[in-house]
Every structure is written in structure tokens, then in C-alpha cells.
Design a protein around this motif. Structure first.
Motif, PDB file in Angstrom:
ATOM      1  N   ARG A 317       0.794  -1.408  -0.019  1.00 19.67           N
ATOM      2  CA  ARG A 317      -0.106  -0.005  -0.088  1.00 19.67           C
ATOM      3  C   ARG A 317       0.827   1.420  -0.178  1.00 19.67           C
ATOM      4  O   ARG A 317       0.536   2.173  -0.735  1.00 19.67           O
ATOM      5  CB  ARG A 317      -0.865  -0.061   1.259  1.00 19.67           C
ATOM      6  N   ALA A 318       1.965   1.312   0.663  1.00 23.50           N
ATOM      7  CA  ALA A 318       2.713   2.406   0.926  1.00 23.50           C
ATOM      8  C   ALA A 318       3.385   2.694  -0.429  1.00 23.50           C
ATOM      9  O   ALA A 318       3.668   3.734  -0.933  1.00 23.50           O
ATOM     10  CB  ALA A 318       4.027   2.192   1.811  1.00 23.50           C
ATOM     11  N   GLU A 319       3.894   1.553  -1.096  1.00 23.10           N
ATOM     12  CA  GLU A 319       4.643   1.504  -2.469  1.00 23.10           C
ATOM     13  C   GLU A 319       3.491   2.184  -3.544  1.00 23.10           C
ATOM     14  O   GLU A 319       3.946   3.109  -4.434  1.00 23.10           O
ATOM     15  CB  GLU A 319       4.913   0.136  -3.018  1.00 23.10           C
ATOM     16  N   ALA A 320       2.292   1.835  -3.367  1.00 19.89           N
ATOM     17  CA  ALA A 320       1.171   2.442  -4.407  1.00 19.89           C
ATOM     18  C   ALA A 320       1.076   4.028  -4.108  1.00 19.89           C
ATOM     19  O   ALA A 320       0.861   4.669  -5.075  1.00 19.89           O
ATOM     20  CB  ALA A 320      -0.016   1.698  -4.115  1.00 19.89           C
ATOM     21  N   ARG A 321       1.227   4.248  -2.784  1.00 21.91           N
ATOM     22  CA  ARG A 321       1.205   5.795  -2.624  1.00 21.91           C
ATOM     23  C   ARG A 321       2.161   6.315  -3.271  1.00 21.91           C
ATOM     24  O   ARG A 321       2.210   7.659  -3.675  1.00 21.91           O
ATOM     25  CB  ARG A 321       0.827   5.906  -1.092  1.00 21.91           C
ATOM     26  N   GLU A 322       3.456   5.854  -3.110  1.00 24.54           N
ATOM     27  CA  GLU A 322       4.612   6.394  -3.592  1.00 24.54           C
ATOM     28  C   GLU A 322       4.497   6.554  -5.068  1.00 24.54           C
ATOM     29  O   GLU A 322       4.905   7.743  -5.623  1.00 24.54           O
ATOM     30  CB  GLU A 322       5.772   5.696  -3.073  1.00 24.54           C
ATOM     31  N   THR A 323       3.957   5.564  -5.704  1.00 26.45           N
ATOM     32  CA  THR A 323       4.137   5.636  -7.114  1.00 26.45           C
ATOM     33  C   THR A 323       3.101   6.615  -7.484  1.00 26.45           C
ATOM     34  O   THR A 323       3.344   7.481  -8.607  1.00 26.45           O
ATOM     35  CB  THR A 323       3.396   4.179  -7.629  1.00 26.45           C
ATOM     36  N   LEU A 324       1.939   6.863  -6.734  1.00 27.45           N
ATOM     37  CA  LEU A 324       0.727   7.858  -7.190  1.00 27.45           C
ATOM     38  C   LEU A 324       1.641   9.262  -7.150  1.00 27.45           C
ATOM     39  O   LEU A 324       1.447  10.197  -7.828  1.00 27.45           O
ATOM     40  CB  LEU A 324      -0.400   7.690  -6.279  1.00 27.45           C
ATOM     41  N   LEU A 325       2.254   9.355  -5.833  1.00 23.48           N
ATOM     42  CA  LEU A 325       2.807  10.778  -5.602  1.00 23.48           C
ATOM     43  C   LEU A 325       3.923  10.999  -6.544  1.00 23.48           C
ATOM     44  O   LEU A 325       4.005  12.232  -7.099  1.00 23.48           O
ATOM     45  CB  LEU A 325       3.452  10.665  -4.159  1.00 23.48           C
ATOM     46  N   MET A 343       8.696  22.028  -4.476  1.00 26.74           N
ATOM     47  CA  MET A 343       8.380  22.670  -3.544  1.00 26.74           C
ATOM     48  C   MET A 343       7.216  22.092  -2.974  1.00 26.74           C
ATOM     49  O   MET A 343       6.837  21.838  -1.684  1.00 26.74           O
ATOM     50  CB  MET A 343       8.002  24.172  -3.722  1.00 26.74           C
ATOM     51  N   VAL A 344       6.297  21.523  -3.666  1.00 24.64           N
ATOM     52  CA  VAL A 344       5.132  20.872  -3.135  1.00 24.64           C
ATOM     53  C   VAL A 344       5.008  19.329  -2.939  1.00 24.64           C
ATOM     54  O   VAL A 344       4.838  18.901  -2.089  1.00 24.64           O
ATOM     55  CB  VAL A 344       4.043  20.804  -4.369  1.00 24.64           C
ATOM     56  N   LEU A 345       6.203  18.598  -3.618  1.00 28.87           N
ATOM     57  CA  LEU A 345       6.467  17.194  -3.483  1.00 28.87           C
ATOM     58  C   LEU A 345       8.095  16.906  -3.489  1.00 28.87           C
ATOM     59  O   LEU A 345       8.596  16.180  -4.379  1.00 28.87           O
ATOM     60  CB  LEU A 345       5.656  16.441  -4.706  1.00 28.87           C
ATOM     61  N   SER A 346       8.718  17.496  -2.599  1.00 27.90           N
ATOM     62  CA  SER A 346      10.213  17.177  -2.358  1.00 27.90           C
ATOM     63  C   SER A 346      10.284  15.891  -1.782  1.00 27.90           C
ATOM     64  O   SER A 346       9.134  14.983  -1.529  1.00 27.90           O
ATOM     65  CB  SER A 346      10.744  18.082  -1.575  1.00 27.90           C
ATOM     66  N   ASN A 347      11.346  15.093  -1.969  1.00 30.32           N
ATOM     67  CA  ASN A 347      11.368  13.559  -1.445  1.00 30.32           C
ATOM     68  C   ASN A 347      10.991  13.468  -0.066  1.00 30.32           C
ATOM     69  O   ASN A 347      10.168  12.745   0.201  1.00 30.32           O
ATOM     70  CB  ASN A 347      12.943  13.148  -1.715  1.00 30.32           C
ATOM     71  N   ARG A 348      11.383  14.581   0.574  1.00 29.57           N
ATOM     72  CA  ARG A 348      10.934  14.597   2.265  1.00 29.57           C
ATOM     73  C   ARG A 348       9.561  14.680   2.385  1.00 29.57           C
ATOM     74  O   ARG A 348       9.052  13.917   3.114  1.00 29.57           O
ATOM     75  CB  ARG A 348      11.642  15.839   2.823  1.00 29.57           C
ATOM     76  N   LEU A 349       8.815  15.491   1.563  1.00 21.58           N
ATOM     77  CA  LEU A 349       7.448  15.635   1.662  1.00 21.58           C
ATOM     78  C   LEU A 349       6.664  14.407   1.253  1.00 21.58           C
ATOM     79  O   LEU A 349       5.666  13.945   1.413  1.00 21.58           O
ATOM     80  CB  LEU A 349       6.991  16.790   0.923  1.00 21.58           C
ATOM     81  N   ILE A 350       7.198  13.622   0.170  1.00 25.61           N
ATOM     82  CA  ILE A 350       6.647  12.542  -0.251  1.00 25.61           C
ATOM     83  C   ILE A 350       6.490  11.579   0.717  1.00 25.61           C
ATOM     84  O   ILE A 350       5.565  10.820   1.151  1.00 25.61           O
ATOM     85  CB  ILE A 350       7.405  12.051  -1.443  1.00 25.61           C
ATOM     86  N   SER A 351       7.695  11.294   1.540  1.00 27.13           N
ATOM     87  CA  SER A 351       7.920  10.306   2.661  1.00 27.13           C
ATOM     88  C   SER A 351       6.871  10.708   3.627  1.00 27.13           C
ATOM     89  O   SER A 351       6.193   9.737   4.404  1.00 27.13           O
ATOM     90  CB  SER A 351       9.235  10.501   3.261  1.00 27.13           C
ATOM     91  N   GLU A 352       6.575  12.169   3.949  1.00 26.79           N
ATOM     92  CA  GLU A 352       5.582  12.261   4.973  1.00 26.79           C
ATOM     93  C   GLU A 352       4.400  12.147   4.561  1.00 26.79           C
ATOM     94  O   GLU A 352       3.573  11.806   5.577  1.00 26.79           O
ATOM     95  CB  GLU A 352       5.969  13.959   5.494  1.00 26.79           C
ATOM     96  N   ILE A 353       3.932  12.319   3.511  1.00 27.81           N
ATOM     97  CA  ILE A 353       2.522  12.252   2.971  1.00 27.81           C
ATOM     98  C   ILE A 353       2.360  10.765   3.001  1.00 27.81           C
ATOM     99  O   ILE A 353       1.084  10.373   3.006  1.00 27.81           O
ATOM    100  CB  ILE A 353       2.568  12.880   1.276  1.00 27.81           C
ATOM    101  N   ILE A 354       2.960  10.055   2.717  1.00 25.32           N
ATOM    102  CA  ILE A 354       2.922   8.407   2.639  1.00 25.32           C
ATOM    103  C   ILE A 354       2.660   8.052   3.991  1.00 25.32           C
ATOM    104  O   ILE A 354       1.532   7.166   4.242  1.00 25.32           O
ATOM    105  CB  ILE A 354       4.033   7.439   2.182  1.00 25.32           C
ATOM    106  N   GLU A 355       3.016   8.569   4.943  1.00 25.04           N
ATOM    107  CA  GLU A 355       2.673   8.084   6.335  1.00 25.04           C
ATOM    108  C   GLU A 355       1.503   9.167   6.957  1.00 25.04           C
ATOM    109  O   GLU A 355       0.453   8.506   7.528  1.00 25.04           O
ATOM    110  CB  GLU A 355       3.953   8.361   7.449  1.00 25.04           C
ATOM    111  N   GLN A 356       1.569  10.436   6.794  1.00 25.73           N
ATOM    112  CA  GLN A 356       0.643  11.148   7.451  1.00 25.73           C
ATOM    113  C   GLN A 356      -0.530  11.801   6.626  1.00 25.73           C
ATOM    114  O   GLN A 356      -1.659  12.136   7.012  1.00 25.73           O
ATOM    115  CB  GLN A 356       1.546  12.747   7.935  1.00 25.73           C
TER     116      GLN A 356
END
Length: 388
Positions: A317-325, A343-356
């Protein structure tokens, strides 16, 4: 050059602060020493611009620095007065770390420029002045010793230049942001700066250097003890740690420790204090003693990335979220350019969005851009909106 007031007494600072408290905004900057000439982080100068004149507030002559600066700190805490900085994070972290001051109503020209999504979105004040106002200011004193007194004329001019142009810069940038419909974006980002705090609890301060120098688990106990010994000597001498032992030399000694007095006597790159008692004995003990390995951190201090905690269906599921992001980041780049997409989807923000989830990890302006791009390209924003 406007008038420059050099303030060195608590009474003069209190009088100036009373004046600042009546203004809608002030320009402000700090000069401080961060492990360059002394141990620790030390405030050396505060520059303030009131729209007409510059004030150089020297905290070093004050018998009680915190008490003498408190009238100014009260202005910094006051939300009715806007504080215009350029690239303020280091300054507000120092204020929080050393004095417990939480600066309110911040306007950061660096933040404003970044939101214009220019190709270079990490711009120095000197380059911003040149880009926006068309002239150069002398930045030759940037790395001078700000703790040394008396200050030179060149230092005073440099310090004043750090605040004299902030109002003109922020006004120009505000106009450009409003023309692009991004004024509210800047307001959201500036408001978030009020929550920036100094992190006081680092259970393993040596770990970052160890990672940089690829210190192995077997080398880590020696590296840890050398790091802590270096810090102890630096604190005692009131010198930066690198004056005691460079980072490169520290890593070398972790791999080839000093094991006897002759090696210690002929060793290069050590502060003389390390060859004297009691530190000489401690240094030799590090190289000849079986040291305890790194103990596991308590669960509450562990900071494993979210993805490392997952397996099986949850990891899928997390991998699917990352693929979509990542797909959404490509769409953002198509719609608004690569700089804005980062600015909207940096690597750090992608990681945070997957979780939060995006609704928690992103500012409202970022959520809006991401939602619009998702709709435009037929993607489902709802799949990444909520926490995992």
C-alpha cells in the motif's frame, strides 16, 4: 548611507526597543558565532532597520545579556510588529536556543523569493539585492570574527547592509507574489516559521559525523569516545571542536587509534592539550580499552523511517502511494514547472505524505496545487489525502 546607531548599553537598547514597538515593521538580522571562533553558539550583534535608520545593537558589553536585550526580545515576541528577515531560520533557532525567544509575525524575503519559483530558489541576500535592486553590496565581512571588538568600519557597514534593503525587497516581492496570486502562500509559509524550535535532545550527537565518514559498527565505540573527549576539551578551552581535532583526523583515529605514549608524542593534528594530563591518559585509554558497543536507543528515541516499519500488504500500500505521488509530481512539473513541483512534493514531503497524508503534511496552498493537478490529469487525490 543612512544614519547608523551603535548601541552598547541596556538603557540605549530599551529606548530603541520602545521606538521599535510603535512601528508596523522592522528589518532585522543577527550576527553570531557558530563554532567558528569559540565553543558553542554566541550572539554577537543584532541589526535593526526602522525604515529610516539602522541600529547596531552590541550585546557583548552588557553585564547580563539576556536582561539587557529583553526589551528588544519583547518586540520580537509582539505579533503587532512584523519582523522582516532574509533567510531567518538560523537566527530564530539561535534566539530560541540561547534565550528562549519565540519570534512572532515573521516576513522572510527568502521565503517570498522561493515562492516565485525561479530557477534558483536558494538565493543569498547579496544576490537578491543585485537581482531585485540592481546593485551590489560588499559581502567581504561575511566570515569575519564577529566576537572581536572593536568592530571595524567595514564590519559595521556590512552589518547595516543586511537590514537596510529588506523593506524594499519585501515590498517588491510582495507585489510580484500578489500578481501571481501567491500572496496567501507566503503568509502560510511565514506563519509556519513561528513554530520552528531548536532541537535540544540529540542522544547521539556524533552520529551525523560518523555517517559522513562511513564509520563501521566496530569503529563506532572509539569514534564515539573520541568525539566526546574532543567536545570536553573544546568546551574547557572555549574553542571550536575542530581546533582540538579535525573531523578528518577524528575519523582516522577511530580507525587507527593511539595506543601508546610514543604514538601520542609523535601524533600530528592534535591540540597540545590532548597530549597533557588528564586528556592524554583518556586518549590512550580509548585506544587500549574494550569499549562498550553502541546501545540500542530507547523506543521513544528511535527515528526509523516509516517505510522501514512496514512489510507485506502494508508495504505494498505504501509503495502504491509513493507511485501515485511520483506521478503527481510529474504532473505538477508539467503544469507549474520543476521548481514548483519540488516545493510541493520534495522527497522529504513524499515520505511524510505516505505516512501522514497530504492534508496533514502539506500547507493549504500546496494541497490546492496538488489537488488541482490530480483533477486535471485524472488522478485520485483522495488516495493520498488521509493518514496511512
Amino acid at each position: 548611507m543612512p544614519t547608523i546607531h551603535y548601541l552598547t548599553t541596556a538603557d540605549a537598547i530599551a529606548e530603541a526597543a520602545a521606538h521599535f514597538a510603535t512601528l508596523p515593521r522592522i528589518g532585522i538580522d543577527l550576527e553570531f558565532d557558530d563554532m567558528r571562533h569559540r565553543y558553542g553558539r554566541h550572539l554577537a550583534l543584532i541589526q535593526v532597520f526602522d525604515g529610516q535608520e539602522a541600529y547596531l545593537i552590541d550585546p557583548l558589553p552588557l553585564p547580563d545579556m539576556a536582561a539587557g536585550l529583553e526589551p528588544l526580545f519583547a518586540v520580537l515576541r509582539e505579533p503587532a510588529v512584523a519582523k522582516v528577515f532574509h533567510s531567518c531560520k538560523s537566527d530564530i533557532l539561535l534566539l530560541d536556543e540561547v534565550f528562549g525567544v519565540n519570534c512572532r509575525n515573521i516576513v522572510d524575503t527568502s521565503v517570498q523569493f522561493t515562492l516565485l519559483a525561479a530557477e534558483d530558489n536558494n538565493i543569498s541576500l547579496g544576490r537578491l539585492i543585485q537581482s531585485e535592486l540592481g546593485f551590489e553590496v560588499d559581502k567581504g565581512e561575511q566570515k569575519s570574527n564577529w566576537l572581536k571588538r572593536p568592530l571595524t568600519d567595514a564590519q559595521m557597514e556590512y552589518a547595516a547592509n543586511d537590514v537596510l534593503y529588506l523593506f524594499e525587497l519585501t515590498d517588491r516581492l510582495t507585489t510580484r507574489l500578489n500578481e501571481l496570486g501567491r500572496g496567501e502562500w507566503a503568509a502560510q509559509e511565514n506563519l509556519a516559521l513561528e513554530a520552528v524550535r531548536y532541537g535540544r535532545d540529540d542522544p547521539r550527537p556524533w552520529s551525523r559525523n560518523a555517517a559522513k565518514y562511513k564509520i563501521s559498527p566496530s569503529e563506532m565505540p572509539i569514534f564515539r569516545e573520541l568525539y566526546m573527549l574532543r567536545d570536553s576539551v573544546a568546551r574547557q578551552l572555549d574553542r571550536p571542536p575542530y581546533h582540538v581535532l579535525s573531523n578528518d583526523r577524528l575519523a582516522e583515529l577511530a580507525r587507527q587509534p593511539i595506543e601508546n605514549a610514543n604514538q601520542l608524542r609523535t601524533a600530528n593534528g592534535l591540540h597540545p592539550e590532548l597530549k597533557r594530563s588528564p586528556y592524554a591518559e583518556q586518549l590512550l585509554a580509548i585506544g587500549t580499552t574494550d569499549l562498550a558497543p553502541e546501545a540500542p536507543l530507547p523506543p521513544e528515541q528511535r527515528k526509523f523511517p516509516f517505510r522501514r516499519r512496514l512489510n507485506g500488504p502494508a508495504a505494498a500500500r505504501a509503495e502504491a502511494r509513493e507511485t501515485l505521488l511520483n506521478a503527481l509530481k510529474t504532473h505538477l512539473a508539467t503544469d507549474h514547472g520543476t521548481t514548483m513541483a519540488n516545493m510541493v512534493l520534495s522527497n522529504r514531503l513524499i515520505s511524510e505524505i505516505i505516512e501522514q497524508g497530504a492534508n496533514a503534511a502539506l500547507r493549504p496552498w500546496q494541497q490546492q496545487l496538488l489537488r488541482e493537478s490530480a483533477e486535471r490529469h485524472g488522478e485520485d487525490y483522495g488516495q493520498i489525502a488521509e493518514p496511512f
